[in-house]
Structure formats: structure tokens, C-alpha cells
Scaffold this motif. Structure first.
Motif, short mmCIF file in Angstrom:
data_model
loop_
_atom_site.label_atom_id
_atom_site.label_comp_id
_atom_site.label_asym_id
_atom_site.label_seq_id
_atom_site.Cartn_x
_atom_site.Cartn_y
_atom_site.Cartn_z
N UNK A 28 55.78 33.12 90.60
CA UNK A 28 56.27 31.89 90.00
C UNK A 28 57.66 31.52 90.53
N UNK A 29 58.48 32.54 90.79
CA UNK A 29 59.81 32.27 91.35
C UNK A 29 59.69 31.63 92.73
N UNK A 92 69.93 31.41 89.44
CA UNK A 92 69.70 30.47 90.53
C UNK A 92 68.57 29.49 90.20
N UNK A 93 67.47 30.00 89.67
CA UNK A 93 66.33 29.14 89.39
C UNK A 93 66.62 28.20 88.22
N UNK A 94 67.33 28.69 87.20
CA UNK A 94 67.68 27.82 86.07
C UNK A 94 68.60 26.70 86.52
N UNK A 95 69.63 27.05 87.29
CA UNK A 95 70.56 26.02 87.77
C UNK A 95 69.84 25.00 88.65
N UNK A 184 57.69 21.97 85.54
CA UNK A 184 56.95 23.18 85.93
C UNK A 184 57.92 24.30 86.29
N UNK A 185 58.99 23.95 87.01
CA UNK A 185 59.98 24.95 87.39
C UNK A 185 60.70 25.53 86.18
N UNK A 186 60.95 24.72 85.17
CA UNK A 186 61.59 25.22 83.94
C UNK A 186 60.69 26.24 83.25
N UNK A 187 59.41 25.92 83.15
CA UNK A 187 58.47 26.87 82.54
C UNK A 187 58.42 28.17 83.35
N UNK A 188 58.46 28.07 84.66
CA UNK A 188 58.45 29.26 85.51
C UNK A 188 59.71 30.09 85.33
N UNK A 189 60.85 29.42 85.13
CA UNK A 189 62.10 30.13 84.92
C UNK A 189 62.06 30.94 83.63
N UNK A 190 61.50 30.34 82.58
CA UNK A 190 61.37 31.06 81.29
C UNK A 190 60.47 32.28 81.47
N UNK A 191 59.36 32.11 82.18
CA UNK A 191 58.46 33.25 82.41
C UNK A 191 59.10 34.31 83.29
N UNK A 193 62.29 35.06 83.34
CA UNK A 193 63.21 35.77 82.45
C UNK A 193 62.46 36.71 81.50
N UNK A 194 61.29 36.29 81.02
CA UNK A 194 60.54 37.10 80.06
C UNK A 194 59.78 38.24 80.73
N UNK A 195 59.28 38.03 81.96
CA UNK A 195 58.36 38.98 82.57
C UNK A 195 58.99 39.94 83.58
N UNK A 196 60.04 39.53 84.27
CA UNK A 196 60.58 40.37 85.34
C UNK A 196 61.29 41.59 84.77
N UNK A 197 60.83 42.80 85.11
CA UNK A 197 61.48 44.01 84.58
C UNK A 197 62.92 44.14 85.07
#
Length: 412
Positions: A28-29, A92-95, A184-191, A193-197
């Protein structure tokens, strides 16, 4: 098991929940990074109409982003060496998402260009760091699949961002085209943050910036690597230039195609996902120089087909260019790693710098060719670049591939 140690069995294993989370997060990133970066490409004719700028001026919306991305990738990795890979990627992705969404709201061309320039700076934190994160955290047996999924996300994101923006813009305007990709990019950023160990094997390092000039001088002393950097510059310049201005050509008479149909052209990227893997295998069997030369021949043939006035020939031409580009990029990038030996990280950074810098500089110059000589000017310009690249490929072909870099005590 001590979770703070860097023992091999603490790394992420293929098939585990951690692997699936990491693979999804970085897919997603990559998807969002290249979706945000290239979302403006099918919108360039719309920018020309709305803001009253030329084709070359409109292309700055992409060229500024890719140019600053190229420069900042050289230092983003060093920043992550100090503050951590995960933090850099998420920030970076959020900004980038915020900057992209803001660009959909502006009414001034200069402000849009400023936001796109800042977006290029922000986005550099993902491609410069994601691969390093995978190398540090993945078990060696899981690394190949994880890396392939990340690169696949890059390709699918680049294609989807263009497709979505083009189709949405055809119905609701360019602002909604950018907005849809930003959501779509915002949703990917949230995921992400939630999923990446968390990084369990990251160790903060300092002082890397002072060592870069010495390492770069060593890389440029190699007889083959500088030519491979030029290859990246030329390949990406040809590819982006053709895609930048093909939309102008097909939207205008006598074709008068819709923005949706023009956006669907980017589905040809699927040809590239096959080409990069298949041509890489052929390079192993038949030699990189030979296969790289064939890739340039395919691009040259594609440009000839694009110069013809029939839609069927242009469709075949863009497919040939895309096949040749992705194949050539696969061959050249792997060749850089092979020649650079233990300095492959620095060499890859310079290769990517040249790659995106070619997109920025040559993509903008191609706009001048379009303004002066219309579509035939673009074909002539990219044809000359392709001949230059073919000459470099021939030079590399004549040079033994076994001559690997051996500098600073870092042989193969």
C-alpha cells in the motif's frame, strides 16, 4: 527468545501474520507513493485549459515533483539512519497525502506547483527507505517475495493513480481526480501505521553524510557504472516524455478522444509488469548488454509506430515502448547492483537519482519540443534520446560484465 537481539530467528518469516501485515503495508505504501506522484500525468491537458499554461508549463506539475524526489532520495535514507525507517515512511506518506489534497483546492498555478514540489520532497521518504526496512526486518527466505510485492505496489499504484485520476477527471474535473487519489492514499497511510511492525533490527547510525563524497567518487571511477546512471536518465526521460504528451495528442483533433479513454492508456503498464521479470531472466541467459540493446530497439520501433497517424499503430507503439522501458530498467538496475558489489546501496541511490532526474529534466524539455513541433517533435526528441541510449547500451555490451567494482576494500 530475546526480542531485542538481531538473531536470524527474530526476523519476519514468510507465511506468518507479521509477514502478511508487512507485505500489505508496504504494498500500500508503494501503491500510494506512485499513485500520488503520477496522478497529475493524465491531467496535464486539463491544467493547460484551466490555468492557461503551455504543455511544457503544465508538465512542471510532474517534473518538479520527480526532480525534488530525486534529490531528496539521496538524503532521506541518511535521515532514516538516525530516526528510524518506520517513522520516516509514515510521516512522509501522511505529509504527501495532505499536500496532494491541498493541491486539489488551489486556484493559482504557482501555488499548485509549490505544493507539487513539496510533495516530491515529502514522498522521497518512502522509496528511499522501504527497501532498507525489508532488508533489515525480513528473513532472507521471505525477502524476495516481500520485495516483489512492494515493487508490484509501485507499478500498480503508478498505473492506478493515472487511471483513477483520468477517469474521475473526465466526469467531475481535475480537482476530483486528484482528490480521489488523495483519499485512497490517506486510507493507505492509516493502514501503514496500523499494520507495519516496529523496526526490531534497526540500529541508529550517524556520520553517513560525511562519507558520501568519497563513496560517490569511487563509484564514478568505475568504467561501467556512470554509463548505467546515464541509462537510467535516458530511459525514464523517454518514457515520461511520451506519456506526458500523448494525452495532448489524442485529446486534440482529429482524434478527439475522451479523458477516460486517454486514461485507459495507462493500463498498458500491465505489459511492463511482465516485461521487467521476463527480460531480467533473458539478461541472465544471454547477457545484460545484449538484452538492454534489444530493449532500446523495441523502444525505437515503438516511437516509429507512435509517429504514424493511426490509432492502432499508436496503441502498438506505446505497448512496445512500455515493454522496452520496463525491461531495460530491470536489466540496468540489476546490473548496477552487480557491478557495485558491497557499495550497491550507494550505487542504487545514484541510479534512482538519475532515473527521477531524467523524468524531471527530459520530461520538461519534451514539452518544448511539443510546443515547437507538436507530436512529431516529441517523437523526434525521444527518438534521438533512444539512439543515444542505444549507443550507451552497445558500449556496455562491449565491456566485460565480469569487471565488477572493487573499491574501498569492497570487492565482489
Amino acid at each position: 527468545m530475546n526480542g531485542d537481539t538481531a538473531a536470524p530467528d527474530t526476523r519476519i518469516q514468510q507465511g506468518t501474520p507479521a509477514f502478511h501485515r508487512t507485505a500489505l503495508a508496504l504494498f500500500l505504501a508503494g501503491f500510494s507513493t506512485f499513485g500520488l506522484l503520477y496522478t497529475v500525468q493524465p491531467l496535464l491537458p486539463g491544467f493547460s485549459r484551466h490555468f492557461g499554461v503551455s504543455a511544457a508549463g503544465s508538465a512542471l506539475a510532474l517534473s518538479l515533483s520527480t526532480g525534488l524526489l530525486a534529490v531528496m532520495m539521496l538524503v532521506a535514507g541518511l535521515i532514516s539512519d538516525r530516526i528510524g525507517r518506520r517513522n520516516v515512511m509514515i510521516t512522509a506518506l501522511l505529509a504527501s497525502t495532505v499536500l496532494s489534497a491541498a493541491s486539489a483546492l488551489v486556484h493559482d498555478w504557482s501555488t499548485l506547483l509549490l505544493l507539487r514540489a513539496l510533495l516530491g520532497i515529502a514522498l522521497s521518504g518512502v522509496p528511499a527507505v522501504a527497501m532498507t526496512y525489508l532488508v533489515e526486518e525480513m528473513d532472507s527466505r521471505a525477502l524476495g517475495l516481500a520485495m516483489g510485492l512492494y515493487i508490484g505496489g509501485n507499478a500498480v499504484g503508478g498505473m492506478s493513480g493515472r487511471l483513477i485520476a483520468g477517469i474521475v477527471a473526465d466526469h467531475w474535473g481535475w480537482r476530483w481526480g486528484i482528490g480521489a487519489v488523495s483519499i485512497i492514499a490517506l486510507a493507505s497511510t492509516v493502514l501503514l501505521w496500523m499494520q507495519l511492525p516496529p523496526s526490531r533490527h534497526f540500529r541508529s547510525r550517524r556520520g553517513g553524510l560525511r562519507q558520501l563524497p568519497t563513496r560517490w567518487r569511487a563509484l564514478f571511477a568505475d568504467p561501467g557504472l556512470p554509463w548505467l546512471f546515464v541509462t537510467a536518465f535516458v530511459l525514464m526521460g523517454v518514457f515520461v516524455t511520451l506519456y506526458n504528451y500523448l494525452g495532448y495528442h489524442l485529446l486534440a483533433p482529429p482524434y478527439g478522444l475522451s479523458q477516460t479513454v486517454v486514461g485507459l492508456i495507462f493500463s498498458v503498464y500491465l505489459v511492463g509488469t511482465f516485461s521487467s521479470a521476463w527480460m531480467g531472466q533473458q539478461a541472465t541467459r544471454h547477457g545484460r548488454g545484449r538484452v538492454l540493446s534489444i530493449c532500446y530497439a523495441l523502444i525505437a520501433l515503438g516511437i516509429v509506430m507512435l509517429a504514424l497517424p493511426w490509432l492502432w499503430s499508436m496503441a502498438l507503439g506505446i505497448a512496445l515502448v512500455t515493454f522496452g522501458f520496463f525491461g531495460g530498467h530491470s536489466v540496468a538496475s540489476s546490473w548496477v547492483g552487480s557491478r557495485a558489489g558491497a557499495m550497491r546501496a550507494e550505487a542504487s541511490a545514484l541510479y534512482l537519482f538519475a532515473y527521477y532526474f531524467g523524468s524531471s529534466v527530459l520530461g520538461a524539455i519534451g514539452g518544448l519540443a511539443y510546443t515547437a513541433l507538436d507530436w512529431q517533435g516529441v517523437c523526434a526528441f525521444t527518438g534521438l534520446l533512444t539512439l543515444t541510449g542505444a549507443g550507451i547500451a552497445w558500449r556496455l555490451w562491449r565491456r566485460p560484465e565480469s569487471h565488477a567494482l572493487a573499491v574501498a576494500g569492497c570487492g565482489r
